[in-house]
Design a protein around this motif. Structure first.
Motif, short mmCIF file in Angstrom:
data_model
loop_
_atom_site.label_atom_id
_atom_site.label_comp_id
_atom_site.label_asym_id
_atom_site.label_seq_id
_atom_site.Cartn_x
_atom_site.Cartn_y
_atom_site.Cartn_z
N UNK A 1 12.01 14.42 0.12
CA UNK A 1 10.67 13.83 0.11
C UNK A 1 10.43 13.08 -1.19
N UNK A 2 9.61 12.05 -1.11
CA UNK A 2 9.19 11.36 -2.32
C UNK A 2 7.79 10.78 -2.14
N UNK A 3 7.09 10.69 -3.26
CA UNK A 3 5.75 10.11 -3.31
C UNK A 3 5.87 8.70 -3.88
N UNK A 4 5.20 7.75 -3.26
CA UNK A 4 5.28 6.35 -3.67
C UNK A 4 3.92 5.82 -4.08
N UNK A 5 3.92 4.81 -4.95
CA UNK A 5 2.69 4.13 -5.37
C UNK A 5 2.92 2.62 -5.28
N UNK A 6 1.85 1.86 -5.39
CA UNK A 6 1.91 0.40 -5.39
C UNK A 6 2.60 -0.15 -4.14
N UNK A 7 2.31 0.45 -2.99
CA UNK A 7 2.92 0.01 -1.74
C UNK A 7 2.49 -1.41 -1.41
N UNK B 1 1.80 6.54 -0.76
CA UNK B 1 2.47 6.88 0.49
C UNK B 1 3.42 8.05 0.26
N UNK B 2 3.89 8.61 1.37
CA UNK B 2 4.87 9.69 1.34
C UNK B 2 6.03 9.31 2.26
N UNK B 3 7.25 9.54 1.81
CA UNK B 3 8.43 9.28 2.63
C UNK B 3 9.25 10.56 2.75
N UNK B 4 9.65 10.88 3.96
CA UNK B 4 10.52 12.02 4.21
C UNK B 4 11.81 11.53 4.85
N UNK B 5 12.94 11.82 4.20
CA UNK B 5 14.23 11.42 4.71
C UNK B 5 14.76 12.44 5.71
N UNK C 1 18.34 4.52 4.44
CA UNK C 1 18.52 5.79 5.12
C UNK C 1 17.33 6.09 6.03
N UNK C 2 17.60 6.70 7.19
CA UNK C 2 16.51 7.02 8.13
C UNK C 2 15.43 7.88 7.48
N UNK C 3 14.18 7.51 7.70
CA UNK C 3 13.08 8.21 7.03
C UNK C 3 11.78 8.02 7.81
#
Length: 367
Positions: free
Chosen positions: A273-279, A316-320, A304-306
């Motif tokens: 998992x990762x947290x993103x900013x400035x999307x 945002x949040x991304x889960x691989x 990679x699929x996520x």
């Protein structure tokens, strides 16, 4: 025109198609008495190469002084990101704010129809608007560093070399006798010459606490040694820690606020998992709900699929589907669907898969 072969051929191709082309080189950085690296861009030698290329093609050429904007929009954020314990990508900000920011706006005001660069990327016109795509040459594709553009930018942008391979571009340059046909590709950050990025940061912010020595700790907070300043370290780093243990030890996180470098086993680098900013969305409208995509966390890494989940205010949040190694805050996460760049963001943080005890340290080097 950066002075390299790609932008030179981009200008030549457009001129050959009958467009009225004007070359522009951005003067971004003053080296003073410093000798620029052969792999850097934007040096005084590069400006001279761009001028000579324009003359050979038969187009006008201008040098635009953008040092102040470059300092504000690229260098200051670069330094601040390092002070926050991150590993930034200044080329993304340069493309977003300088090449497709200030320059694009200036071109519109002057009545030009488009801004073209030598990036290996492509633009296609779809029913709902322009779409950014990977370049034909997979080994040179630069779509990853263009995620900061908008659809309005794409409407005004042209990437003439994106449908060619690098070898084809060099062949074209040879055919029209350009002096930069075999010029080495730029790879270095233009404002860091002959040293580590951290050395540059220290020159700019040497009094900052993050440039001062501090503790190296394990995942449980046990002090294992001392570091030279968190600006000298990045997630995934193994060398230069001054530690020896019963298994390899890596930097797994940086706590800039506490001026601590956190180390652990390689397994602690794996994150889903990762947290993103400035999307930012380049080729689609902002999504209202989660959707599946392929996410790249490094320039040379595959997507990679996520699962992307939008949050408020550009977060945002991304889960691989599978754990990823060494997700580095400050780097770019770019979302793809096939060869289309949907958008991108800055990695703010990751979440480790496991929390294991650090390897037993048997030796510590002191500063």
């Amino acid at each position: 025109m950066s002075g390299g072969v790609d932008s030179a051929v981009a200008a030549a191709l457009l001129a050959r198609e009958g467009h009225e082309v004007v070359g522009a080189t951005l003067k971004l950085w003053c080296y003073g008495g410093e000798k620029a690296s052969a792999r850097s861009c934007c040096s005084l030698k590069d400006i001279e190469d761009a001028r000579n290329t324009a003359s050979r093609i038969g187009i006008k050429h201008y040098v635009l002084d953008e040092e102040a904007d470059f300092d504000r929009d690229v260098i200051d954020p670069f330094v601040n990101s390092y002070l926050d314990g991150e590993t930034p990508n200044p080329c993304v900000r340069c493309n977003t704010h300088l090449k497709f920011g200030g320059l694009l706006n200036r071109a519109k005001k002057m009545g030009f129809d488009a801004v073209a660069t030598g990036h290996y990327a492509q633009i296609s016109q779809e029913a709902d608007g322009p779409v950014l795509r990977r370049g034909k040459d997979a080994g040179k594709d630069q779509s990853y560093v263009l995620w900061g553009l908008t659809r309005a930018d794409l409407s005004f942008a042209r990437f003439p070399v994106g449908s060619y391979s690098k070898d084809e571009i060099r062949t074209i340059a040879e055919e029209i006798d350009l002096n930069v046909a075999q010029k080495i590709d730029s790879q270095d950050i233009c404002f860091v010459q002959g040293g580590a990025y951290s050395d540059f940061v220290k020159q700019r912010a040497g009094d900052a606490p993050q440039a001062q020595p501090g503790n190296i700790v394990d995942l449980d907070g046990v002090v294992l040694g001392r570091h030279r300043g968190v600006i000298h370290y990045t997630v995934g780093q193994r060398r230069g820690l001054g530690l020896a243990g019963d298994a390899p030890i890596y930097v797994v996180a940086i706590d800039a606020e506490q001026n601590e470098v956190i180390v652990g086993p390689e397994s602690a680098l794996l994150e889903t998992d990762m947290v993103l900013r400035e999307v930012n969305w380049v080729s689609m409208a902002p999504p209202a709900s989660p959707f599946s995509t392929h996410t790249k966390i490094r320039y040379r890494a595959p997507g990679m699929p996520s699962l992307f989940t939008p949050k408020e205010n550009g977060w945002a949040h991304v889960k691989f589907e599978e754990p990823q190694r060494a997700i580095s805050p400050g780097q770019s996460a770019v979302f793809y669907r096939d060869d289309v760049v949907l958008g991108g963001a800055v990695i703010h943080s990751g979440a480790p898969v496991v929390s294991e005890a650090s390897p037993v340290v048997t030796h510590t080097e002191t500063l």
